[in-house]
Design a protein around this motif. Structure first.
Motif, PDB file in Angstrom:
ATOM      1  N   ASP A   1       0.828  -1.202   0.000  1.00  0.00           N
ATOM      2  CA  ASP A   1       0.000   0.000   0.000  1.00  0.00           C
ATOM      3  C   ASP A   1       0.869   1.263   0.000  1.00  0.00           C
ATOM      4  O   ASP A   1       0.582   2.221  -0.714  1.00  0.00           O
ATOM      5  CB  ASP A   1      -0.920  -0.010   1.220  1.00  0.00           C
ATOM      6  CG  ASP A   1      -1.960   1.079   1.164  1.00  0.00           C
ATOM      7  OD1 ASP A   1      -2.608   1.214   0.110  1.00  0.00           O
ATOM      8  OD2 ASP A   1      -2.120   1.793   2.173  1.00  0.00           O
ATOM      9  N   LEU A   2       1.941   1.262   0.779  1.00  0.00           N
ATOM     10  CA  LEU A   2       2.840   2.418   0.813  1.00  0.00           C
ATOM     11  C   LEU A   2       3.563   2.610  -0.522  1.00  0.00           C
ATOM     12  O   LEU A   2       3.933   3.725  -0.865  1.00  0.00           O
ATOM     13  CB  LEU A   2       3.862   2.262   1.940  1.00  0.00           C
ATOM     14  CG  LEU A   2       3.308   2.432   3.351  1.00  0.00           C
ATOM     15  CD1 LEU A   2       4.393   2.107   4.373  1.00  0.00           C
ATOM     16  CD2 LEU A   2       2.796   3.845   3.552  1.00  0.00           C
TER      17      LEU A   2
ATOM     18  N   ILE B   1     -13.641   3.642  -6.960  1.00  0.00           N
ATOM     19  CA  ILE B   1     -14.642   3.163  -7.926  1.00  0.00           C
ATOM     20  C   ILE B   1     -16.066   3.350  -7.383  1.00  0.00           C
ATOM     21  O   ILE B   1     -16.959   3.775  -8.110  1.00  0.00           O
ATOM     22  CB  ILE B   1     -14.372   1.698  -8.282  1.00  0.00           C
ATOM     23  CG1 ILE B   1     -13.114   1.584  -9.125  1.00  0.00           C
ATOM     24  CG2 ILE B   1     -15.558   1.078  -9.028  1.00  0.00           C
ATOM     25  CD1 ILE B   1     -12.642   0.171  -9.370  1.00  0.00           C
ATOM     26  N   VAL B   2     -16.277   3.007  -6.103  1.00  0.00           N
ATOM     27  CA  VAL B   2     -17.627   3.117  -5.540  1.00  0.00           C
ATOM     28  C   VAL B   2     -17.978   4.547  -5.160  1.00  0.00           C
ATOM     29  O   VAL B   2     -19.084   4.820  -4.739  1.00  0.00           O
ATOM     30  CB  VAL B   2     -17.819   2.173  -4.335  1.00  0.00           C
ATOM     31  CG1 VAL B   2     -17.665   0.730  -4.748  1.00  0.00           C
ATOM     32  CG2 VAL B   2     -16.884   2.517  -3.197  1.00  0.00           C
ATOM     33  N   GLY B   3     -17.045   5.457  -5.309  1.00  0.00           N
ATOM     34  CA  GLY B   3     -17.307   6.879  -5.060  1.00  0.00           C
ATOM     35  C   GLY B   3     -17.243   7.303  -3.619  1.00  0.00           C
ATOM     36  O   GLY B   3     -17.846   8.269  -3.217  1.00  0.00           O
ATOM     37  N   TYR B   4     -16.484   6.592  -2.825  1.00  0.00           N
ATOM     38  CA  TYR B   4     -16.352   6.965  -1.415  1.00  0.00           C
ATOM     39  C   TYR B   4     -15.293   7.999  -1.238  1.00  0.00           C
ATOM     40  O   TYR B   4     -14.243   7.984  -1.707  1.00  0.00           O
ATOM     41  CB  TYR B   4     -16.041   5.716  -0.573  1.00  0.00           C
ATOM     42  CG  TYR B   4     -15.969   5.987   0.895  1.00  0.00           C
ATOM     43  CD1 TYR B   4     -17.121   6.241   1.628  1.00  0.00           C
ATOM     44  CD2 TYR B   4     -14.753   6.000   1.566  1.00  0.00           C
ATOM     45  CE1 TYR B   4     -17.071   6.480   2.984  1.00  0.00           C
ATOM     46  CE2 TYR B   4     -14.690   6.230   2.910  1.00  0.00           C
ATOM     47  CZ  TYR B   4     -15.855   6.483   3.617  1.00  0.00           C
ATOM     48  OH  TYR B   4     -15.793   6.704   4.953  1.00  0.00           O
TER      49      TYR B   4
ATOM     50  N   VAL C   1      -7.464  -1.417  -1.980  1.00  0.00           N
ATOM     51  CA  VAL C   1      -8.574  -0.850  -1.208  1.00  0.00           C
ATOM     52  C   VAL C   1      -8.859   0.580  -1.662  1.00  0.00           C
ATOM     53  O   VAL C   1     -10.017   0.969  -1.856  1.00  0.00           O
ATOM     54  CB  VAL C   1      -8.267  -0.899   0.305  1.00  0.00           C
ATOM     55  CG1 VAL C   1      -9.344  -0.183   1.095  1.00  0.00           C
ATOM     56  CG2 VAL C   1      -8.107  -2.325   0.773  1.00  0.00           C
ATOM     57  N   ARG C   2      -7.823   1.368  -1.863  1.00  0.00           N
ATOM     58  CA  ARG C   2      -8.008   2.751  -2.314  1.00  0.00           C
ATOM     59  C   ARG C   2      -8.666   2.786  -3.683  1.00  0.00           C
ATOM     60  O   ARG C   2      -9.558   3.601  -3.939  1.00  0.00           O
ATOM     61  CB  ARG C   2      -6.651   3.450  -2.351  1.00  0.00           C
ATOM     62  CG  ARG C   2      -6.758   4.939  -2.580  1.00  0.00           C
ATOM     63  CD  ARG C   2      -5.400   5.621  -2.628  1.00  0.00           C
ATOM     64  NE  ARG C   2      -4.449   5.062  -1.685  1.00  0.00           N
ATOM     65  CZ  ARG C   2      -3.162   4.814  -1.995  1.00  0.00           C
ATOM     66  NH1 ARG C   2      -2.698   5.069  -3.178  1.00  0.00           N
ATOM     67  NH2 ARG C   2      -2.357   4.311  -1.090  1.00  0.00           N
ATOM     68  N   ASP C   3      -8.282   1.896  -4.591  1.00  0.00           N
ATOM     69  CA  ASP C   3      -8.878   1.846  -5.922  1.00  0.00           C
ATOM     70  C   ASP C   3     -10.350   1.437  -5.861  1.00  0.00           C
ATOM     71  O   ASP C   3     -11.182   2.006  -6.576  1.00  0.00           O
ATOM     72  CB  ASP C   3      -8.111   0.878  -6.815  1.00  0.00           C
ATOM     73  CG  ASP C   3      -6.700   1.372  -7.116  1.00  0.00           C
ATOM     74  OD1 ASP C   3      -6.468   2.595  -6.973  1.00  0.00           O
ATOM     75  OD2 ASP C   3      -5.859   0.540  -7.488  1.00  0.00           O
TER      76      ASP C   3
END
Length: 70
Positions: free
Chosen positions: A54-55, A67-70, A61-63
């Motif tokens: 992730d670093l 996508i879901v617009g959060y 998770v970020r992608d």
């Protein structure tokens, strides 16, 4: 006045070398204390690997959140 019990160091109880009558280092299949220790170790390694991933910028998770617009 309380007296402290003294005994020689050679009189210590022996270390348990067996678990339920079997060697602790013997391969045992199933839910054993040794298996739980290894599961915890692998989980910690996997968690650390994901944090490093992730670093490095490859966050799944970020992608997904993007996508879901959060």
């Amino acid at each position: 006045m309380a007296t402290q019990e003294t005994r020689p160091s050679t009189d210590l109880p022996p270390v348990a070398a067996e678990y339920n009558g079997r060697d602790r280092n013997e391969f045992l299949f199933g839910w054993t204390p040794q298996a739980e220790i290894w599961n915890g170790r692998f989980a910690a390694i996997g968690f650390l690997a994901y944090l490093l991933w992730d670093l490095a910028g490859y966050s799944v998770v970020r992608d997904v959140l993007r996508i879901v617009g959060y």
